[in-house]
Scaffold this motif. Structure first.
Motif, PDB file in Angstrom:
ATOM      1  N   ASP A 178       0.829  -1.213   0.000  1.00 47.29           N
ATOM      2  CA  ASP A 178       0.000   0.000   0.000  1.00 47.29           C
ATOM      3  C   ASP A 178       0.858   1.254   0.000  1.00 47.29           C
ATOM      4  O   ASP A 178       0.547   2.243  -0.672  1.00 47.29           O
ATOM      5  CB  ASP A 178      -0.931   0.012   1.213  1.00 47.29           C
ATOM      6  N   TYR A 179       1.945   1.223   0.757  1.00 53.05           N
ATOM      7  CA  TYR A 179       2.836   2.383   0.815  1.00 53.05           C
ATOM      8  C   TYR A 179       3.477   2.651  -0.549  1.00 53.05           C
ATOM      9  O   TYR A 179       3.552   3.802  -0.994  1.00 53.05           O
ATOM     10  CB  TYR A 179       3.922   2.166   1.874  1.00 53.05           C
ATOM     11  N   GLU A 186       3.854   5.930  -5.618  1.00 53.19           N
ATOM     12  CA  GLU A 186       3.696   5.986  -7.074  1.00 53.19           C
ATOM     13  C   GLU A 186       2.673   7.041  -7.475  1.00 53.19           C
ATOM     14  O   GLU A 186       2.763   7.634  -8.561  1.00 53.19           O
ATOM     15  CB  GLU A 186       3.285   4.607  -7.599  1.00 53.19           C
ATOM     16  N   SER A 187       1.699   7.305  -6.598  1.00 58.25           N
ATOM     17  CA  SER A 187       0.685   8.310  -6.907  1.00 58.25           C
ATOM     18  C   SER A 187       1.202   9.737  -6.718  1.00 58.25           C
ATOM     19  O   SER A 187       0.619  10.684  -7.242  1.00 58.25           O
ATOM     20  CB  SER A 187      -0.554   8.097  -6.020  1.00 58.25           C
ATOM     21  N   LEU A 188       2.289   9.890  -5.984  1.00 58.37           N
ATOM     22  CA  LEU A 188       2.817  11.220  -5.685  1.00 58.37           C
ATOM     23  C   LEU A 188       3.893  11.673  -6.661  1.00 58.37           C
ATOM     24  O   LEU A 188       4.035  12.877  -6.932  1.00 58.37           O
ATOM     25  CB  LEU A 188       3.401  11.244  -4.265  1.00 58.37           C
ATOM     26  N   PHE A 189       4.669  10.722  -7.173  1.00 54.45           N
ATOM     27  CA  PHE A 189       5.849  11.063  -7.960  1.00 54.45           C
ATOM     28  C   PHE A 189       5.756  10.500  -9.376  1.00 54.45           C
ATOM     29  O   PHE A 189       4.964   9.589  -9.648  1.00 54.45           O
ATOM     30  CB  PHE A 189       7.110  10.548  -7.257  1.00 54.45           C
ATOM     31  N   HIS A 236      14.042  -2.149  -1.576  1.00 52.73           N
ATOM     32  CA  HIS A 236      14.202  -3.182  -2.610  1.00 52.73           C
ATOM     33  C   HIS A 236      13.012  -3.159  -3.571  1.00 52.73           C
ATOM     34  O   HIS A 236      13.182  -3.253  -4.796  1.00 52.73           O
ATOM     35  CB  HIS A 236      14.328  -4.564  -1.964  1.00 52.73           C
ATOM     36  N   THR A 237      11.813  -3.056  -3.014  1.00 47.30           N
ATOM     37  CA  THR A 237      10.610  -3.060  -3.858  1.00 47.30           C
ATOM     38  C   THR A 237      10.538  -1.811  -4.731  1.00 47.30           C
ATOM     39  O   THR A 237      10.330  -1.892  -5.951  1.00 47.30           O
ATOM     40  CB  THR A 237       9.349  -3.158  -2.984  1.00 47.30           C
ATOM     41  N   ILE A 238      10.692  -0.638  -4.119  1.00 44.80           N
ATOM     42  CA  ILE A 238      10.466   0.611  -4.848  1.00 44.80           C
ATOM     43  C   ILE A 238      11.631   0.943  -5.775  1.00 44.80           C
ATOM     44  O   ILE A 238      11.429   1.211  -6.973  1.00 44.80           O
ATOM     45  CB  ILE A 238      10.194   1.762  -3.869  1.00 44.80           C
ATOM     46  N   ALA A 245       2.692  15.677  -7.331  1.00 37.76           N
ATOM     47  CA  ALA A 245       1.803  15.856  -6.179  1.00 37.76           C
ATOM     48  C   ALA A 245       1.698  17.300  -5.733  1.00 37.76           C
ATOM     49  O   ALA A 245       0.715  17.685  -5.094  1.00 37.76           O
ATOM     50  CB  ALA A 245       2.279  14.991  -5.019  1.00 37.76           C
ATOM     51  N   TYR A 246       2.688  18.124  -6.062  1.00 32.89           N
ATOM     52  CA  TYR A 246       2.725  19.492  -5.551  1.00 32.89           C
ATOM     53  C   TYR A 246       2.740  20.513  -6.690  1.00 32.89           C
ATOM     54  O   TYR A 246       3.159  21.653  -6.510  1.00 32.89           O
ATOM     55  CB  TYR A 246       3.951  19.659  -4.637  1.00 32.89           C
ATOM     56  N   ARG A 247       2.249  20.090  -7.839  1.00 32.33           N
ATOM     57  CA  ARG A 247       2.281  20.921  -9.041  1.00 32.33           C
ATOM     58  C   ARG A 247       1.471  22.209  -8.875  1.00 32.33           C
ATOM     59  O   ARG A 247       1.762  23.224  -9.507  1.00 32.33           O
ATOM     60  CB  ARG A 247       1.761  20.114 -10.228  1.00 32.33           C
ATOM     61  N   ASP A 248       0.454  22.182  -8.037  1.00 36.89           N
ATOM     62  CA  ASP A 248      -0.380  23.362  -7.839  1.00 36.89           C
ATOM     63  C   ASP A 248       0.177  24.322  -6.796  1.00 36.89           C
ATOM     64  O   ASP A 248      -0.461  25.336  -6.472  1.00 36.89           O
ATOM     65  CB  ASP A 248      -1.797  22.941  -7.438  1.00 36.89           C
TER      66      ASP A 248
END
Length: 542
Positions: A183-184, A189-192, A221-223, A309-312
């Motif tokens: 989940d983490y 992945e949704s932020l970057f 290792h996963t990310i 995620a912080y484009r705005d």
């Protein structure tokens, strides 16, 4: 069927900003863990029938403590406990899970960057329904309860398999074992821009991440290696060990010495990073270049709109008082609020919940945003990777351009660890007694323009925190801060923070210790550190 067991209070179960930390042998005393957890459960409203998150950094006694806590949760009517496989969870992952699953809160088993093993430390803290550390009001209530506790409620002994994914039942309570990473990783992945970061590695970009045999190994290792395509071997010390491999899981220049050596070699990697025991801290390095946590926060704030995620843009930023004022200068340029808080992530939590800030950080290698209510080590590393991919520059080039634009807050922290607690208390008391007389004095060649004991009134709930650290202001550009840390378990840790703004181009690259040598000496003399502690030099310099 549960049972009620009689007990008596233990002294000293007052949680600090990061929960209760004690030597392992203290927690292993009969009834010690039971007393503290029951005190927490007695003070959390709405616990019966609720969902609770549970996991830790894998240090010694983690697995045994989880079995006990599961029995206590069942004995107190908790409906569901979500456990990380193997009893593992990083602190930011627990924060995210609490928010995602709308849990009543979570118990995190960690002593963060403190050593592990049978002779090391253990810790436990409660994070509330917003995912952040318990408020001071709650921790004080827990402490008060721990002083009068006379019973705890517990289910009969029944071993729960925490290594197999799926659901089990304990005295009517559901125990759900989940992958602690999945989940983490999706949240990150949704932020970057993961595809942009993959392009870095496809282009030959070289990175080393030191997990320090602590919790972030499985996550890294996963990310990094599987999701982003970094070569095998990018993650070092990636297997969590109960004693952290005999090392000190604190991501700084002293304890991450192997990583520092690798980044300093001519043929070394382009980028390096490390995290701590429970995964909430980060150290950032470029090839031959160390980025102070204060500078890292400022650089991320200045470049936030380059990341999805912080484009705005940012609503505001916050830093702890001992953190350098580098981010203040960025906030001024961006025309957004900048808050100065005491040390402790709970102060940021109120600002985040109220929508007043987006990014926040502490000089103690902690950086975070509104995606969780904890500092987040891997999040900060991914932010830097995304920034490197977008800008196409080295870490050193990005840092140097930032200094040219905003100036450099030359900064250092000196830690005197394990000093006599009485001596440390005397040192701080004498400093506080001298505050009014120091203002206006010229000491050496420095004029003291301000001196105070930092206090904070929360703009959201109005709560007040006093005696948060002694500050000496030397003109408009330099500052000395003295503070006692609350994260150790033996003696006291005196932290000395020194900074000076430098805007002269020819001095921007100077070594911080040399550039601040006069202020370092002055700080020692003012507080009589050598005379009161017997220490000629700090244990750790960052």
């Amino acid at each position: 069927m549960t049972e009620t067991c009689r007990t008596q209070p233990f002294d000293g179960q007052r949680p600090g900003t990061s929960g209760l930390r004690k030597p392992v042998k203290t927690f292993m005393q009969p009834r010690y863990l039971e007393n503290f957890v029951q005190s927490v459960f007695d003070c959390v409203e709405g616990l019966r029938g609720a969902t609770l998150a549970l996991g830790g950094d894998g240090r010694y006694y983690n697995r045994e403590a989880i079995q006990t806590i599961l029995r206590l949760a069942a004995g107190n009517g908790v409906a569901r406990v979500i456990v990380g496989r193997g009893g593992l969870f990083s602190t930011p992952a627990v924060s995210a899970l609490i928010r995602q699953r709308q849990a009543i809160g979570g118990l995190i088993l960690s002593a963060s960057h403190n050593p592990g093993g049978p002779a090391g430390d253990f810790g436990i803290k409660f994070n509330s329904a917003n995912g952040g550390p318990a408020t001071e009001a709650l921790t004080e209530a827990i402490y008060a309860r721990s002083r009068t506790i006379d019973r705890y409620c517990i289910a009969p002994a029944c071993h729960i398999d925490i290594d197999t994914l799926g659901e089990q039942t304990l005295a009517g309570m559901t125990v759900e074992v989940i992958d602690p990473v999945e989940d983490y990783a999706r949240l990150m992945e949704s932020l970057f821009d993961f595809e942009r970061i993959r392009g870095l590695f496809r282009g030959g970009f070289r990175m080393r991440f030191d997990a320090m045999h602590a919790i972030t190994g499985p996550y890294a290792h996963t990310i990094f290696e599987r999701m982003l395509g970094a070569p095998a071997g990018t993650v070092i010390h990636g297997t969590p060990l109960a004693d952290f491999g005999g090392g000190h899981p604190d991501p700084n220049l002293t304890h991450a010495a192997e990583l520092v050596r690798q980044l300093g070699r001519p043929e070394g990697p382009d980028f390096g990073a490390a995290s701590d025991g429970d995964g909430d801290r980060n150290m950032i390095m470029g090839h031959g270049c160390f980025v102070t946590p204060s500078d890292s926060l400022a650089i991320l704030a200045a470049n936030a709109t380059r990341v999805p995620a912080y484009r705005d843009g940012l609503r505001g930023v916050a830093r702890s008082m001992p953190t350098s004022r580098a981010v203040d200068r960025v906030a001024h340029k961006l025309d957004i609020p900048c808050y100065e808080t005491p040390t402790g992530w709970k102060f940021f939590g109120n600002l985040l919940d109220a929508g007043r800030i987006t990014l926040c950080g502490e000089e103690s290698f902690g950086t975070g945003s509104d995606h969780v209510r904890e500092k987040d080590g891997l999040w900060a590393v991914l932010f830097w990777l995304n920034l490197l991919a977008v800008r196409g520059q080295s870490v050193a080039e990005i840092v140097n351009e930032h200094w040219l634009r905003f100036g450099r807050d030359v900064y250092t922290r000196h830690d005197y660890e394990g000093i006599d607690s009485d001596a440390a208390g005397t040192l701080m008391a004498r400093l506080r007694d001298r505050l009014s007389t120091l203002i206006g004095q010229t000491i050496g060649r420095h004029a003291v323009s301000g001196a105070d004991d930092f206090a904070y009134t929360d703009p959201v709930d109005g709560s007040h925190a006093a005696a948060q650290g002694v500050r000496l202001l030397l003109g408009d550009e330099a500052r000395i801060v003295y503070r006692l840390s609350g994260t150790g378990t033996q003696g006291a840790t005196l932290r000395l923070y020194i900074e000076r703004l430098e805007t002269r181009r020819e001095y921007l690259q100077a070594d911080a210790q040399k550039q601040l040598a006069d202020l370092i000496a002055l700080a020692g003399e003012i507080a009589d550190i050598r005379g009161l502690t017997g220490r000629d030099a700090p244990d750790v310099i960052t």
